[in-house]
Design an enzyme around this catalytic site. Structure first.
Site, PDB file in Angstrom:
ATOM      1  N   ASP A  45       0.853  -1.185   0.000  1.00  0.00           N
ATOM      2  CA  ASP A  45       0.000   0.000   0.000  1.00  0.00           C
ATOM      3  C   ASP A  45       0.897   1.246   0.000  1.00  0.00           C
ATOM      4  OD1 ASP A  45      -2.419   1.611   0.514  1.00  0.00           O
ATOM      5  OD2 ASP A  45      -1.563   1.851   2.520  1.00  0.00           O
ATOM      6  N   ASN A  96      -9.128  -1.188   3.901  1.00  0.00           N
ATOM      7  CA  ASN A  96      -9.181  -1.537   2.485  1.00  0.00           C
ATOM      8  C   ASN A  96      -8.045  -2.479   2.076  1.00  0.00           C
ATOM      9  OD1 ASN A  96      -7.336   0.698   2.801  1.00  0.00           O
ATOM     10  ND2 ASN A  96      -7.337   0.945   0.607  1.00  0.00           N
TER      11      ASN A  96
END
Length: 268
Positions: A10, A219
């Site tokens: 990420d 997420n």
């Protein structure tokens, strides 16, 4: 010790520190992993153009996962490898609800961000992601075009209340997630980082057991759950830490570097 072949990282609050920088230590670890033959990619909720700039800064030249997993695109030739659009009927329902309840909604068409009006939420979001924006008052025109992601910005507690409302309104057509407390994001049901990591593992002919996923927000949970090694940052939300296989240092302490050194460079 597992021979890891693919690392998905990420960007915000994971790869980059609070100053929005990839530190020299993290950069060196990325380069050393690539030199060892490991595929290092990014997996972000950001638009492709925004993620592309960071990927190029770090010297990566592989496909990257963007829009939460709704788009995988090569950095070198910009070939699209995987794409899932928000269903138009679901997008219409979401738009109508937002108009009725005066919610800020933005969408992404051809990698450009559109809103129906300029407001502080939009300005702050674009300053954070260094993203230009476009205003289209006749917003239904944008809603009916293919988009990988739609996003609502509002108070975190209010967004939490809205999640079950949207789940009922939209059914199982959409993947709904929070990338940050203030951001509620809507993608195709197969537009998750988990779906995207599974696709890339297959693309590079490696088993999911040979993948590492590193993230900090909810997420990221799908890719942490399907990766061989799911890693939560030291600054990650508690629910992510609880499901992770390993918790590393924070994004301000070179947590990504620590993971790469421990599980890839110094693994025996």
């Amino acid at each position: 010790m597992t021979d890891y072949k693919l690392i998905a990282i990420d960007i915000d609050d994971t790869l980059i520190n609070d100053d929005k920088e990839v530190t020299p230590g993290v950069q060196q670890a990325l380069e050393q992993a690539v030199a060892k033959g490991v595929v290092v990619t990014l997996a972000t909720g950001r638009a492709y153009a925004s993620a592309q700039a960071i990927a190029r800064q770090t010297g990566l030249n592989v496909p990257i996962i963007t829009y939460q997993g709704a788009l995988i695109k090569n950095l070198l030739d910009e070939e699209v490898l995987y794409e899932r659009y928000v269903p138009v009927d679901a997008a219409r329902k979401l738009y109508e609800y937002c108009v009725e309840h005066n919610l800020h909604l933005q969408t992404y068409i051809d990698d450009k961000l559109y809103s129906r009006e300029e407001n502080q939420k939009l300005i702050d979001y674009c300053a954070l992601n260094r993203t230009p924006y476009y205003i289209e008052p006749d917003f239904i025109k944008m809603i009916e075009q293919p988009t990988p992601k739609m996003l609502i910005i509002d108070d975190p507690a209010y967004l939490d209340e809205l999640i079950p409302v949207f789940q009922e309104l939209l059914g199982d057509q959409m993947h709904i997630t929070k990338s940050k407390p203030y951001f509620l994001e809507f993608m195709h049901k197969e537009g998750t980082k988990g779906h995207a990591l599974t696709f890339l593992a297959n693309h590079f002919d490696c088993a999911l057991e040979q993948t590492i996923a590193i993230g900090d927000s909810w997420n990221d949970h799908e890719m942490l759950e399907c990766a061989g090694l799911g890693v939560a940052m030291g600054n990650a939300i508690e629910p992510l830490k609880e499901l992770a296989d390993y918790v590393t240092l924070s994004n301000n302490e070179d947590g990504v570097k620590h993971v790469i050194e421990k599980f890839v460079l110094n693994a025996e």
